[in-house]
Every structure is written in C-alpha cells, then in structure tokens.
Motif scaffolding. Structure first.
Motif, PDB file in Angstrom:
ATOM      1  N   ALA A 253      20.394   2.213  11.293  1.00  0.00           N
ATOM      2  CA  ALA A 253      19.724   3.068  10.308  1.00  0.00           C
ATOM      3  C   ALA A 253      18.884   2.280   9.324  1.00  0.00           C
ATOM      4  CB  ALA A 253      20.755   3.909   9.565  1.00  0.00           C
ATOM      5  N   VAL A 254      19.337   1.078   8.949  1.00  0.00           N
ATOM      6  CA  VAL A 254      18.554   0.273   8.004  1.00  0.00           C
ATOM      7  C   VAL A 254      17.930  -0.946   8.686  1.00  0.00           C
ATOM      8  CG1 VAL A 254      19.833   1.042   5.985  1.00  0.00           C
ATOM      9  CG2 VAL A 254      20.621  -0.982   7.216  1.00  0.00           C
ATOM     10  N   ASP A 255      17.963  -0.926  10.036  1.00  0.00           N
ATOM     11  CA  ASP A 255      17.212  -1.900  10.831  1.00  0.00           C
ATOM     12  C   ASP A 255      17.638  -3.347  10.579  1.00  0.00           C
ATOM     13  OD1 ASP A 255      15.296  -2.567  12.751  1.00  0.00           O
ATOM     14  OD2 ASP A 255      13.766  -2.961  11.233  1.00  0.00           O
ATOM     15  N   VAL A 256      18.942  -3.598  10.646  1.00  0.00           N
ATOM     16  CA  VAL A 256      19.435  -4.975  10.553  1.00  0.00           C
ATOM     17  C   VAL A 256      19.208  -5.670  11.892  1.00  0.00           C
ATOM     18  CG1 VAL A 256      21.465  -6.427  10.214  1.00  0.00           C
ATOM     19  CG2 VAL A 256      21.153  -4.372   8.819  1.00  0.00           C
ATOM     20  N   GLN A 257      18.631  -6.858  11.836  1.00  0.00           N
ATOM     21  CA  GLN A 257      18.274  -7.581  13.050  1.00  0.00           C
ATOM     22  C   GLN A 257      19.171  -8.809  13.246  1.00  0.00           C
ATOM     23  OE1 GLN A 257      15.795  -6.583  15.269  1.00  0.00           O
ATOM     24  NE2 GLN A 257      15.769  -4.742  13.987  1.00  0.00           N
ATOM     25  N   ARG A 258      19.228  -9.280  14.481  1.00  0.00           N
ATOM     26  CA  ARG A 258      19.947 -10.506  14.791  1.00  0.00           C
ATOM     27  C   ARG A 258      19.433 -11.648  13.905  1.00  0.00           C
ATOM     28  NH1 ARG A 258      18.920 -14.295  20.130  1.00  0.00           N
ATOM     29  NH2 ARG A 258      20.266 -16.035  19.453  1.00  0.00           N
ATOM     30  N   GLY A 259      20.372 -12.400  13.337  1.00  0.00           N
ATOM     31  CA  GLY A 259      20.024 -13.555  12.523  1.00  0.00           C
ATOM     32  C   GLY A 259      19.855 -13.259  11.052  1.00  0.00           C
ATOM     33  N   GLU A 260      19.759 -11.966  10.674  1.00  0.00           N
ATOM     34  CA  GLU A 260      19.686 -11.647   9.248  1.00  0.00           C
ATOM     35  C   GLU A 260      21.001 -12.023   8.567  1.00  0.00           C
ATOM     36  OE1 GLU A 260      18.373  -7.849   8.001  1.00  0.00           O
ATOM     37  OE2 GLU A 260      16.554  -7.862   9.238  1.00  0.00           O
ATOM     38  N   ARG A 261      20.913 -12.258   7.273  1.00  0.00           N
ATOM     39  CA  ARG A 261      22.098 -12.643   6.515  1.00  0.00           C
ATOM     40  C   ARG A 261      22.456 -11.541   5.516  1.00  0.00           C
ATOM     41  NH1 ARG A 261      22.388 -19.206   5.617  1.00  0.00           N
ATOM     42  NH2 ARG A 261      22.573 -19.658   7.860  1.00  0.00           N
ATOM     43  N   MET A 262      23.691 -11.054   5.629  1.00  0.00           N
ATOM     44  CA  MET A 262      24.179  -9.967   4.795  1.00  0.00           C
ATOM     45  C   MET A 262      25.262 -10.518   3.870  1.00  0.00           C
ATOM     46  SD  MET A 262      24.540  -7.262   7.961  1.00  0.00           S
ATOM     47  CE  MET A 262      25.164  -5.909   6.971  1.00  0.00           C
ATOM     48  N   TYR A 263      25.160 -10.209   2.584  1.00  0.00           N
ATOM     49  CA  TYR A 263      26.145 -10.722   1.623  1.00  0.00           C
ATOM     50  C   TYR A 263      27.268  -9.720   1.436  1.00  0.00           C
ATOM     51  CZ  TYR A 263      28.245 -13.063  -2.342  1.00  0.00           C
ATOM     52  OH  TYR A 263      29.129 -13.712  -3.161  1.00  0.00           O
ATOM     53  N   LEU A 264      28.501 -10.227   1.440  1.00  0.00           N
ATOM     54  CA  LEU A 264      29.678  -9.387   1.221  1.00  0.00           C
ATOM     55  C   LEU A 264      30.411  -9.832  -0.037  1.00  0.00           C
ATOM     56  CD1 LEU A 264      31.805  -7.252   2.305  1.00  0.00           C
ATOM     57  CD2 LEU A 264      33.074  -9.255   3.060  1.00  0.00           C
ATOM     58  N   GLY A 265      30.573  -8.896  -0.988  1.00  0.00           N
ATOM     59  CA  GLY A 265      31.376  -9.167  -2.175  1.00  0.00           C
ATOM     60  C   GLY A 265      32.349  -8.044  -2.458  1.00  0.00           C
ATOM     61  N   LEU A 266      32.362  -7.022  -1.584  1.00  0.00           N
ATOM     62  CA  LEU A 266      33.255  -5.884  -1.754  1.00  0.00           C
ATOM     63  C   LEU A 266      34.591  -6.151  -1.072  1.00  0.00           C
ATOM     64  CD1 LEU A 266      30.620  -3.086  -1.140  1.00  0.00           C
ATOM     65  CD2 LEU A 266      31.618  -3.759  -3.332  1.00  0.00           C
TER      66      LEU A 266
END
Length: 645
Positions: A253-266
């Motif tokens: 839905a938000v078009d996340v692609q291979r190799g993108e970096r997503m931050y997690l703090g939850l």
C-alpha cells in the motif's frame, strides 16, 4: 512508483484474485521466501543505546532465517507443540522477534507488555495457558525479572523460562560493570526450570526445522492482548494468513521496496511494530533498523533521532502522534534527512496542526493510517503518491471491505451514504477469528445479511467521503452524551491543539445529574509554555463551533497519561471525574464520618464506583445508606456501596 492513490487503483489491483497472489502460507514461510531470494541482504540492524547509535549489530536474511530455525527448534525440543503457547515479556531485542516468529513456527506466540504489573502478567499467561516464557535476565535499571519471579509459580501451565541477557550486547568494561552491578541478584527460586536463551539456542541447527510441522494458513499464530478487565484479559487470536496478508499489504500500500530501510521504535508487544513493521519489512525484502530495547523511549533516542536517520539512511519511520510532537522540539541542525521519504502514523488520531508543523519542519508528509488488533494490525492508510489528506485515515486495503453502517445496538440497520457518520465495520483476510475467551466475542461481529460472511464492528465512528477516503469522528464509547446530544471529543481536542501553549488535550465526560455528562478537557502544556485554565477556556469558547461541546472546565496536568504505545489513556481521566463527582456528593452529607472511593471498569457492569462509608456515631445507618444511594443514583455509572463500622 507503486502504491494506491485512488479507489480506482485499489479496484484495478483487486482484478487479480487474492488466491492468485501466491502469498506464503505462514509467517515462517514468508520470512523463508525472502531469505532464500536475497540471503545476503540485511534483514535487521540493532543498536543498544541511543547515545551510541553508531555501534550496532546486523543480521543478513540468511542469518535471520537461521535464528528463526534455531528458536523454533529450541522451543519444539523444550516441549512446545502446535496449539500450545510461548509468551514473551521482553523489551525490543532481536531475540524478541525470534521468539515471536519462532514461537509461531513451533506453536502460538503471546506477546505481553513488560510494563504491566505482576498480577496482570500472570492473568495474561493463565488466559493463554503459557507453557514456555521468554523474558529478561536480571539487568540494571530493569525490574522485569523481579516481576516475573514474583508470579511465575501462580501460572500452573508454565514449565520453562528462558532468560535473555542484554549484557550479551555489551563488551569490555561495560559488560564487566553490569556483571558487578547484578552480583547477588536473580537468586529468586521458581518452580519452572530456568535456562539461558542464547546458550540454549546455540545447541540447535540453523539450516532446517526439526519438527516437520506443516503450518496451515488458518492455524492460530498468536494471541495479542488487547485489554480487558481484571481477571478477564482479552486475547485476540491471529491466524498465520491474517498476519501474512496484513504485513504484505501494508508494504504494498505504501510501496516499500527491497533494500529500503524502515526504522522501528514502537514496542514489540503491540501488533504494529511486531507485524506491520517487522514482518512487513521482511516480506518486502527491506532492512529494519531497530533502536534500543526501550524503542523511542530509550535514553538519547529522541534527541539523536535525526542523526540516527541520517547515519542509517532511513527511508521510512512509523510512530504515534506523541513521538512526532516530541520531534518538533528537536533541531534538525546538520542532519541530512534526504533519505527519509515517508512517516506513518497510527494507533491514535493525528492532530491536523501537528501534521502540518511536522511537514513544514522536515519536508516529509505524515501518512496517517488506521488499524486495530482485531483487524490484525492495519486496515487503511493514506497514499504515498500525491498529497495526503490530513486528518483522514486514508483508503481501505485491497481485498478488505470497509464501510460505515448504522447499527441499532448490535443489529445492522443499513450502510451509510457518503459523508454520513456511522460505525466503521470491516471484512476481509485480516479480520481475526475472535477472542480466545468466547465471552469477549459478544457483539464483536455484525451480520449484514448478504450471505458473504460477518463483519467486524470496530467500535469507531466515522464516514467515507466521495473519493473513498475514511475519516474518524470518535469512538462509540468515547462519545460525551450531553442531554441526549452526542459530542465527539475531537470537536473539542482539535481546536485546543491549535492553542500555542497546548501540547496535548483530551476531552472526557464528567457525570452530571441533569444532562448526563458535561465535557471536561485535560491539557498538558508545551515545555516552557504558560496558560491558565481561564485563558484556555476563553480560547475554547472562541474556537469550538458547537456550543454544547464547549468544556465545562479545563484541568491543566503536568503529564498526560499515556499507554505503552503512546496513546492518550483516557480511562484514568474518566475515573478521576467519576471519583470527583462521588466525593463531592458524599462531602455534602454531614452524617458521614469516613469514606473511600475507588473507580474501576467492571467487565459486566462497565464503569463502577466502589464506595465504602462509615457513619457518624448515633446515625441511622439504613437511612444514611438510602440517602447515599439516592444521591449517587442520579448518575450513569454503577455503584457498589458498602456501609462499614
């Protein structure tokens, strides 16, 4: 660029049936598929301290799948079987994810909030029938082990406890210092056997599963705690396909692609961080950057977050409104934020003014979404393409129906027209099969009579505009009902957030004998800001367009109560208002020598005031009791009155 900008895009995507999308049959299969396709890509980066964010460990997809294999193999060898539960009471660590998805591979995983009191931890484990518990070993400035040790023997099903030692992420002097600080600690005796997680894990193969289990899409994968009253925790059951679909669709839905970096703090006891962000990243072939065991609450994280995003070249960040509010007070300075493309907000309504200020400061749009544990995690989100509609929760997910409906109690009346407020209901592959305790399933599902299956009653109020975007207007149980007039708290909160001194505002109903409820607003001021209740009330009168919604009073508090995932916790505020009303009524009765009032939420009675009263000497207790009952009987809450002495 992919993703969906319109309902037409969603309908075009749905032209291919979901069954032809070739989705993995389980969460394990989802991670395995990506690991086999991109074994040398980075699956996760973890740093322990916000003040030393440059020091990190990382895992390739090959290594990540290996850890998943080892965890599942360990749990199986320790006796966990399909249908049996492994719970975890952990902060954010790589081992937390291994336990979640290794646990789902071997049996059923049950995340538990480590901030809960010991009695609450025991209640959840007993409801889940926990067989194995993974928790933290004694560590400075944490009390998780002490809480677990105090209640472990009150969980009869618990056989094994695995301890994760954070010190394994330390080196040299720091690790030695921790060893000295915990000398003599952790000696509590418990009935269950206690093992070291990492040492035990190392004994198991990383290249395969030893159980031979074949996981079906409709097998239960997890129990997520969603609340519930004392003695009756609500555990939402998720199937493997619930989680696979929702995680996959979130990244599509938000078009996340291979190799993108997503931050997690939850936190990883909450579905968003555990499923939408974590599993979503690994289905897309992205890299998850996980910061500190305490997530966004970790020491040094917020002051350094722009630098962290720059250092790791983070592309997206998911958070709650309180985090975005805090970031407005952090100078960007020389941090390079060009990598950051989107910020996603969920779990609580996003104040429109906050979204505008964040975009003005960073150049990054906040895409507000919507979801609930009973819908696995996420059900709608604003599009990445084009301009987001600030204040909207976006477009529905493909393959999931989402409507607003007029309900008569639990009975479906009709679907609402565009822009007509009703109850939000959803139906689709992310809707959970129900709560573990059948008692809690009453009124959860709605039958519209179309023969295509039941809908989930979200309990949220909102409308869908002509373009298909959804807008929330409140929750059924949060509505303030004044003289038969329904007041949406957001009618009050949104204007109050525009006051320059206001950081957070929360409107609740104060019980009133004449009109049922009167609106009261709690306000937390911005750091260094000043304002009086009188000034804020004058502002409210000027900016709240509906006269009935103008608050009766404004209370300034130092800190707004928040849940562990950053939502404003309104229940304590409501409890305070009820207690204040009860005490005021009792103070007017001179024959009372002593009183105590406790307000709680009862699973059958709802809001309950527990009142204990001692009469003055010589007073007719029966007559006094009758007078008290008459005084308190004017209100909508229930009363448990005990005459003492």
């Amino acid at each position: 660029m992919g993703g969906f900008a319109t309902v037409a895009d969603i309908e075009a995507f749905e032209a291919t049936p979901l069954a032809e999308r070739n989705l993995p049959e389980s969460t394990y299969a989802a991670i395995r598929r990506t690991a086999e396709a991109y074994p040398d890509d980075i699956a996760l980066i973890f740093f322990l301290q916000g003040t030393a964010y440059q020091q990190s460990v990382q895992f390739t997809y090959r290594e990540w799948l290996g850890k998943l294999h080892q965890t599942a193999n360990m749990l199986h060898d320790l006796g966990l079987r399909p249908g049996e539960t492994v719970s975890y009471i952990l902060p954010n660590l790589p081992q937390t994810y291994w336990t979640l998805y290794g646990g789902e591979t071997a049996g059923i995983a049950n995340p538990i909030n480590p901030l809960l009191e010991p009695a609450g931890l025991a209640e959840i484990m007993n409801a889940a029938q926990t067989k194995i518990l993974v928790t933290l070993a004694p560590f400075p400035r944490t009390d998780i082990w002490e809480k677990v040790a105090s209640i472990a023997d009150s969980v009869p099903s618990l056989q094994t406890i695995l301890q994760v030692d954070i010190a394994n992420y330390l080196h040299g002097v720091k690790r030695l210092a921790v060893g000295l600080m915990r000398l003599g600690k952790g000696k509590e005796k418990v009935r269950a056997r206690v093992l070291d997680f990492d040492k035990t894990l190392a004994r198991y193969p990383a290249d395969r599963l030893i159980s031979g289990r074949v996981i079906r899409p409709d097998d239960i994968a997890s129990y997520f705690h969603t609340g519930g009253t004392t003695g009756a925790p609500k555990l939402a059951m998720h199937t493997h396909f619930n989680e696979v679909y929702d995680a996959w669709m979130g990244t599509v839905a938000v078009d996340v692609q291979r190799g993108e970096r997503m931050y997690l703090g939850l936190p990883l006891f909450h579905n968003y961080g555990a499923i939408a962000v974590g599993l979503g990243a690994w289905i897309a072939g992205a890299t998850l950057v996980m910061g500190t065991p305490q997530g966004f609450r970790g020491e040094g994280v917020i002051p350094n977050l722009w630098k962290i995003i720059d250092h790791y070249k983070v592309n997206s960040i998911g958070a709650v409104p309180t985090l975005f509010k805090a970031l407005l007070n952090v100078p960007i300075s020389d941090a390079d934020l060009r990598s950051l493309q989107i910020a996603i907000c969920g779990s609580a309504p996003l104040p429109v003014e906050l979204a505008r200020q964040f975009t003005a400061q960073t150049g990054v749009n906040i895409l507000e979404g919507y979801g609930l544990t009973e819908g696995t995690s996420v059900s709608s989100v604003n599009p990445r393409r084009g301009e987001p509609r600030i204040g909207s929760i976006g477009l529905r997910y493909p393959y999931q129906e989402m409507r607003t409906a007029e309900l008569d109690g639990e009975r479906f009346v009709r679907f609402c027209a565009p822009n007509e407020i009703g109850t939000v209901i959803i139906r689709g592959p992310n809707v959970f099969p129900g709560y573990k305790d059948e008692f809690h399933n009453r009124g959860v599902f709605i039958d519209t009579g179309d023969g295509k299956g039941r809908w989930l009653n979200t309990g949220d109020l909102g409308y869908q505009d002509e373009d298909g975007f959804f807008w929330l207007t409140g929750r059924q149980k949060e509505l303030i009902i004044r003289g038969g007039h329904n007041i949406d708290p957001r009618q009050i909160e949104e204007p109050m957030h525009r006051h320059p001194a206001v950081a957070l505002a929360a409107a609740v109903g104060r019980p009133d004998p004449r009109v049922g409820e009167l609106p009261v607003v709690y306000v937390e001021l911005k750091p260094g800001a000043t304002a009086t209740p009188e000034e804020l009330l004058a502002f409210a009168r000027e900016h709240i367009t509906e006269q009935a919604a103008v608050p009766k009073q404004i209370r300034i508090i130092e800190h707004m109560p928040l849940t562990a995932v950053g939502k404003i916790a309104k229940l304590p505020l409501t409890f305070e208002q009820v207690a204040d009303v009860v005490n005021s009524e009792l103070d007017s009765i001179q024959e009372i020598a002593h009183k105590s009032v406790e307000v709680l939420s009862d699973r059958r009675l709802g809001l309950l005031a527990s009142v204990k009263v001692t009469a003055m000497p010589g007073v007719d207790k029966a007559a006094l009791e009758q007078r008290i009952r008459q005084a308190l009987g004017q209100y909508h809450f229930r009363v448990d009155l005990q005459m003492e002495g």
